[in-house]
Design a protein around this motif. Structure first.
Motif, mmCIF file in Angstrom:
data_model
loop_
_atom_site.group_PDB
_atom_site.id
_atom_site.type_symbol
_atom_site.label_atom_id
_atom_site.label_comp_id
_atom_site.label_asym_id
_atom_site.label_seq_id
_atom_site.Cartn_x
_atom_site.Cartn_y
_atom_site.Cartn_z
ATOM 1 N N TYR A 149 -61.855 26.857 7.791
ATOM 2 C CA TYR A 149 -63.113 26.233 8.186
ATOM 3 C C TYR A 149 -64.263 26.664 7.271
ATOM 4 O O TYR A 149 -65.105 25.860 6.865
ATOM 5 C CB TYR A 149 -63.413 26.588 9.638
ATOM 6 N N LYS A 150 -64.281 27.962 6.899
ATOM 7 C CA LYS A 150 -65.401 28.488 6.110
ATOM 8 C C LYS A 150 -65.205 28.314 4.611
ATOM 9 O O LYS A 150 -66.154 28.021 3.875
ATOM 10 C CB LYS A 150 -65.613 29.963 6.443
ATOM 11 N N LEU A 151 -63.942 28.517 4.168
ATOM 12 C CA LEU A 151 -63.697 28.457 2.727
ATOM 13 C C LEU A 151 -63.208 27.099 2.269
ATOM 14 O O LEU A 151 -63.094 26.867 1.058
ATOM 15 C CB LEU A 151 -62.674 29.528 2.339
ATOM 16 N N GLY A 152 -62.925 26.194 3.228
ATOM 17 C CA GLY A 152 -62.436 24.872 2.863
ATOM 18 C C GLY A 152 -63.356 24.104 1.930
ATOM 19 O O GLY A 152 -62.893 23.518 0.946
ATOM 20 N N PRO A 153 -64.666 24.085 2.202
ATOM 21 C CA PRO A 153 -65.569 23.338 1.294
ATOM 22 C C PRO A 153 -65.513 23.827 -0.146
ATOM 23 O O PRO A 153 -65.598 23.019 -1.077
ATOM 24 C CB PRO A 153 -66.946 23.579 1.917
ATOM 25 N N PHE A 154 -65.349 25.132 -0.342
ATOM 26 C CA PHE A 154 -65.238 25.640 -1.715
ATOM 27 C C PHE A 154 -63.965 25.149 -2.384
ATOM 28 O O PHE A 154 -63.945 24.895 -3.589
ATOM 29 C CB PHE A 154 -65.273 27.176 -1.706
ATOM 30 N N GLN A 155 -62.885 25.007 -1.573
ATOM 31 C CA GLN A 155 -61.655 24.456 -2.118
ATOM 32 C C GLN A 155 -61.858 23.007 -2.561
ATOM 33 O O GLN A 155 -61.335 22.575 -3.584
ATOM 34 C CB GLN A 155 -60.551 24.520 -1.054
ATOM 35 N N TYR A 156 -62.642 22.292 -1.765
ATOM 36 C CA TYR A 156 -62.885 20.883 -2.091
ATOM 37 C C TYR A 156 -63.697 20.769 -3.376
ATOM 38 O O TYR A 156 -63.439 19.901 -4.220
ATOM 39 C CB TYR A 156 -63.608 20.225 -0.921
ATOM 40 N N PHE A 157 -64.677 21.670 -3.530
ATOM 41 C CA PHE A 157 -65.488 21.649 -4.742
ATOM 42 C C PHE A 157 -64.652 21.977 -5.971
ATOM 43 O O PHE A 157 -64.898 21.462 -7.069
ATOM 44 C CB PHE A 157 -66.642 22.650 -4.627
ATOM 45 N N SER A 158 -63.656 22.835 -5.800
ATOM 46 C CA SER A 158 -62.810 23.211 -6.933
ATOM 47 C C SER A 158 -61.661 22.223 -7.137
ATOM 48 O O SER A 158 -60.772 22.480 -7.955
ATOM 49 C CB SER A 158 -62.248 24.620 -6.729
ATOM 50 N N ARG A 159 -61.657 21.135 -6.382
ATOM 51 C CA ARG A 159 -60.685 20.054 -6.525
ATOM 52 C C ARG A 159 -59.261 20.531 -6.257
ATOM 53 O O ARG A 159 -58.312 20.122 -6.915
ATOM 54 C CB ARG A 159 -60.769 19.415 -7.914
ATOM 55 N N THR A 160 -59.123 21.422 -5.263
ATOM 56 C CA THR A 160 -57.793 21.926 -4.899
ATOM 57 C C THR A 160 -57.503 21.551 -3.457
ATOM 58 O O THR A 160 -58.238 21.963 -2.557
ATOM 59 C CB THR A 160 -57.716 23.455 -5.038
ATOM 60 N N PRO A 161 -56.476 20.750 -3.206
ATOM 61 C CA PRO A 161 -56.150 20.393 -1.817
ATOM 62 C C PRO A 161 -55.653 21.614 -1.046
ATOM 63 O O PRO A 161 -55.231 22.615 -1.628
ATOM 64 C CB PRO A 161 -55.065 19.327 -1.955
ATOM 65 N N TRP A 429 -54.256 15.979 -6.578
ATOM 66 C CA TRP A 429 -54.567 14.961 -5.568
ATOM 67 C C TRP A 429 -53.521 13.859 -5.533
ATOM 68 O O TRP A 429 -53.273 13.271 -4.484
ATOM 69 C CB TRP A 429 -55.955 14.368 -5.833
ATOM 70 N N LYS A 430 -52.889 13.583 -6.672
ATOM 71 C CA LYS A 430 -51.767 12.641 -6.649
ATOM 72 C C LYS A 430 -50.611 13.212 -5.837
ATOM 73 O O LYS A 430 -49.996 12.527 -5.026
ATOM 74 C CB LYS A 430 -51.305 12.358 -8.081
ATOM 75 N N MET A 431 -50.338 14.498 -6.116
ATOM 76 C CA MET A 431 -49.269 15.151 -5.350
ATOM 77 C C MET A 431 -49.618 15.220 -3.858
ATOM 78 O O MET A 431 -48.761 15.051 -2.998
ATOM 79 C CB MET A 431 -49.047 16.556 -5.910
ATOM 80 N N PHE A 432 -50.908 15.434 -3.549
ATOM 81 C CA PHE A 432 -51.364 15.538 -2.167
ATOM 82 C C PHE A 432 -51.151 14.224 -1.410
ATOM 83 O O PHE A 432 -50.822 14.217 -0.230
ATOM 84 C CB PHE A 432 -52.842 15.945 -2.157
ATOM 85 N N SER A 433 -51.324 13.099 -2.103
ATOM 86 C CA SER A 433 -51.104 11.797 -1.460
ATOM 87 C C SER A 433 -49.635 11.591 -1.132
ATOM 88 O O SER A 433 -49.290 10.975 -0.116
ATOM 89 C CB SER A 433 -51.616 10.673 -2.375
ATOM 90 N N PHE A 434 -48.730 12.109 -1.978
ATOM 91 C CA PHE A 434 -47.305 12.050 -1.666
ATOM 92 C C PHE A 434 -46.976 12.938 -0.468
ATOM 93 O O PHE A 434 -46.153 12.597 0.376
ATOM 94 C CB PHE A 434 -46.483 12.506 -2.886
ATOM 95 N N LEU A 435 -47.631 14.086 -0.404
ATOM 96 C CA LEU A 435 -47.332 15.047 0.653
ATOM 97 C C LEU A 435 -47.623 14.473 2.040
ATOM 98 O O LEU A 435 -46.895 14.728 2.983
ATOM 99 C CB LEU A 435 -48.149 16.325 0.406
#
Length: 853
Positions: A149-161, A429-435
């Motif tokens: 919940y807290k660190l998720g936005p930083f993951q999104y900014f770093s483009r990591t699912p 993100w391509k791999m994430f869509s398959f997941l």
């Protein structure tokens, strides 16, 4: 015999196989408390950053992670990730010539708090670089949801699912968390499973403890709905806030709630990291014993080194079903760090994961097992190892990433630069869509469906946890629950395991009110829950044949309720029958008196020329005797199963023959009076006596009675009737009189004749005449009238066949009165005093003696 013995052994083996088939995957765990680690077995937030390299590259196990305080539970979690990656890297069918590697970082929340003013963000936040270079393919987060919940936005900014593998939480909102996918299933069928378990054990009065968050409130809402359907009631609900200060202000309320509660079963659900564990620590010190029903995440060791859900009654745990991972034990034996061998050894990694031996000890119940026997059983090698629910989700998460990447490579969506031993970069993100749409079968044989829109509810294993020593205990699988089955097939509880591990069925009853046994019905207590009620007996002729019936069921008309009012029994058809002692006695009396009357008639016929027979009209004497014979015989019509013909003949025959008898007595009385009158000088009534005028009284009176009977039969004749309610448990078959008015007219007319005969005979009783039978007639009519006057009140106060018996008795008694009072003295003279009955003696009695004075 040999074949029968073989078949017996075969079916016994099948029964054991069936039991083990349901309860051996795994069915028993060894529990050890932890008093050394102040964190207990607290979940530590960890980031598993996945990246790839070309060729086979071995992970550097536990590198850079053991410099921080972690629990044995965390070590086991990390081992599960390493085990999955090692299996994938050794598998030539998944990502050939490509290795998955992982960087594990734990206690990130604590690091952020400690370094909140630090500018070295790259040491805190994964993938954060000034040049925004992408390095990690995906990050697996858990088991504390607050980390995501807290660190998720930083993951999104770093483009990591991000793939969250912890217990389900409301993190699946795509607008708020577009970068996150939740691996664990939602507990949609958990409320139904817990209520089904309560219904199975007969618990309808339970308490609930939840945490004050969306997760707990949603669970409570669903639980209330299922409880209402299954008539299970909530006595109390404790909502534990996540704020510690707010919790301290309400701790007394929670204490009062639990000690005042009469519910012995309490459901626990929510966020285990909330202050909820302080409640259980306090309640244990106060020796408050309840049976806790919860989920696997609450099956934890607290900071004081004790199990959180600790009770003398034991604890029931719902856990998502997972199969055993072959090879996990051997992996755990080889990878645990040597520098932690003293504190985190193979035998103490975490109490939940060590399976018991398959063969149970030779004890009838767990509580009766000697400690020596239990230890001998528990330490029989080899001990298996099983993953926890969180570890299993992490294991599947790693495989989901591998299968998604493999599928992406097969479709050549995006490939990175390849160089031996160097990092490979892919489009995350391509791999994430398959997941998100991936579906595969893991090495344990379980189907993993990543499509959340199509996910079915998982099956639950139900465990019973009990402590048998200060530091040790057992966790036994007693059943399972499957939400996707039909009603009635969802819950499976092994009675064999229940009997061996616990005495729940015999000792624990969590109910607001004692169930109403069959024969009673429930009356709800005003202002209280539907589970609180009083029990009252069913009304008359109503039953309840199961426990806790709201309404009693009325028995059909031809049935009646038994004494306990639990069953309807067929009513017994009764009537005055010859097989009945009463009917047999009355029938015998009727035959006896009718035979006696025939004998008297024969005696009178044989001595017809004697004075006593010729006196008082011989013809009327014969008519009276014949009518008395029919009076006795007509009583037989009242005995036996009645029919329409019997009912009509009963009343008409009775009315006519008794009218003939009464009118004959009246005629004989008038004859006596006339005989006396003609002896008086100057009387001219001799012609009436000589012409037989008194004899006409009989046909005239009989015709009047026949008119009454015809009117009766034309208007409302007698008929066969059945009284279903007069006597409990019986159907009385009797002849209904039809028109009551006509019946009493006939009876009243006959009574009038009897009264007239009595009056005339009474007035003529002292007339001086030889063989004057006026006194006999007077006494006989007195008996006759007394019998029928007594009949009326007795007849109306009796029921059933007794009423018919009274009527038959009156017929016999009144007829016998006439017979004995009139003819017994005459028979005495005829048979025993024949000298008096001669004409010679008769003339001597007629001549008066001459007075010589």
């Amino acid at each position: 015999m040999a074949k029968m013995f073989s078949f017996s052994v075969f079916f016994f083996g099948l029964k054991l196989s069936f039991l083990f088939c349901h309860l051996s995957d795994p069915r028993c765990f060894w529990r050890i408390k932890d008093t050394e680690n102040y964190l207990g077995d607290k979940d530590i937030d960890c980031f598993f950053s996945i990246y790839t390299k070309h060729g086979y590259v071995k992970n550097d196990y536990f590198s850079g992670n053991l410099d921080k305080q972690v629990t044995r539970k965390t070590i086991h979690l990390i081992s599960s990730a390493y085990f999955a990656i090692e299996e994938i890297n050794m598998n030539v069918h998944i990502l050939p010539n490509i290795s998955l590697l992982v960087k594990v970082e734990c206690n990130l929340i604590e690091d952020i708090v400690e370094n909140v003013w630090s500018l070295k963000k790259k040491e805190i936040i994964p993938n954060y670089y000034c040049k925004n270079r992408r390095r990690y393919l995906i990050v697996l987060t858990g088991s504390v949801w607050m980390t995501s919940y807290k660190l998720g936005p930083f993951q999104y900014f770093s483009r990591t699912p991000e793939l969250y593998f912890g217990y389900f939480h409301f993190l699946s909102d795509q607008d708020q968390f577009p970068h996150l996918y939740q691996m664990s299933p939602k507990d949609t069928s958990l409320p139904l499973g817990m209520v089904s378990l309560a219904v199975h054990f007969g618990w309808n009065w339970v308490g609930v403890i939840i945490t004050d968050d969306d997760h707990g409130i949603q669970f409570l809402s669903e639980l209330r709905e299922v409880m209402e359907i299954n008539t299970v009631c909530l006595e109390f609900v404790s909502i534990i806030p996540n704020d510690k200060l707010l919790y301290l202000t309400m701790i007394l309320k929670y204490y009062q709630q639990i000690i005042m509660s009469s519910a012995k079963v309490v459901i626990v659900y929510g966020n285990k990291e909330s202050p909820i564990q302080f409640n259980f620590i306090i309640w244990k010190f106060k020796n408050i014993q309840k049976l806790w029903v919860s989920v696997s995440q609450f099956d934890m060791i607290t900071r004081i080194g004790d199990f959180m859900l600790n009770s003398i009654h034991g604890t029931l745990i719902f856990s998502h079903h997972q199969s055993e991972m072959s090879g996990f034990k051997q992996f755990m034996q080889t990878v645990y760090p040597s520098n932690y061998s003293n504190n985190i050894s193979f035998a103490k990694l975490w109490w939940t994961y060590f399976k018991c031996s398959l063969q149970p000890p030779n004890c009838t119940t767990l509580k009766n097992c000697p400690n020596k026997t239990l230890f001998k059983w528990l330490f029989v090698p080899p001990l298996g190892i099983s993953m926890s629910e969180t570890c299993y989700n992490l294991y599947n998460s790693v495989y989901a990433v591998a299968h998604s990447l493999h599928e992406m490579l097969l479709q050549q969506v995006d490939t990175g630069s390849e160089s031996d031993g160097k990092v490979l970069e892919f489009n995350s993100w391509k791999m994430f869509s398959f997941l998100k749409t991936m579906q595969f079968v893991n090495p344990a044989g379980d189907l993993v469906n990543m499509n959340q829109n199509r996910k079915l509810d998982k099956d639950y294993d139900i465990f019973y946890i009990v402590d048998f020593l200060k530091q040790e205990g057992l966790k036994m699988k007693i059943g399972s629950f499957s939400g996707h089955y039909q009603d009635g097939q969802q819950l499976f509880i092994s009675d064999e395991m229940i009997e061996w591990t616990t005495e729940i069925k015999q000792t624990l009853a969590s109910m607001c009110s004692v169930p109403c046994r069959p024969g009673l019905r429930k009356y709800l207590q005003e202002g209280k829950a539907v589970c609180c009620f009083d029990c009252y007996p069913c009304p008359e002729n109503e039953i309840s044949n199961i426990t806790d019936m709201n309404q009693c069921v009325k028995c059909p008309e031809d049935e009646y309720a038994n004494i306990n009012q639990t069953n309807c029994l067929k009513k017994v058809v009764i009537f005055l029958d010859y097989g009945d002692p009463l009917g047999m006695a009355l029938g015998s009396l009727a035959v006896f008196f009718s035979s006696l009357t025939v004998i008297v008639l024969c005696v009178f016929l044989k001595h017809h020329d004697t004075p006593i027979v010729k006196a008082n009209n011989e013809t009327l004497t014969y008519v009276l005797l014949i009518s008395l014979i029919f009076c006795f015989i007509c009583s037989l019509l009242y005995i036996g199963y009645p029919s329409m013909v019997h009912c009509i003949l009963q009343q008409t025959t009775f009315a006519i023959v008794f009218t003939v008898a009464a009118s004959t007595v009246l005629a004989k009385t008038i004859t006596v009076v006339l005989a006396f009158k003609i002896t008086v000088p100057g009387r001219r009534l001799r012609w009436m006596l000589l012409s037989g005028t008194p004899n006409y009284i009989i046909p005239i009176c009989t015709m009047i009675q026949m008119i009454f009977c015809e009117f009766w039969l034309r208007t409302s004749p007698p008929f066969v009737d059945a009284d279903l309610h007069m006597e409990h448990g019986h159907i009385i078959i009797f002849c209904n009189k039809g028109s009551v008015i006509a019946f009493y007219c006939v009876l009243g007319y006959m009574g009038s004749l009897a009264l007239a005969s009595f009056t005339v005979a009474f007035l003529a009783r002292n007339l001086p005449d030889t063989f004057n039978e006026a006194k006999l007639l007077t006494f006989s009519m007195l008996v006759f009238c007394s019998v029928w006057i007594t009949f009326l009140p007795v007849y109306h106060s009796t029921k059933g066949k007794s009423m018919v018996a009274v009527e038959v008795f009156c017929i016999l008694a009144s007829s016998a009165g006439l017979l004995l009072c009139i003819f017994l003295p005459k028979c005495y003279i005829i048979l025993l005093r024949p000298r008096i009955n001669s004409f010679h003696e008769f003339r001597k009695m007629r001549v008066k003696p001459i007075n010589t004075n």
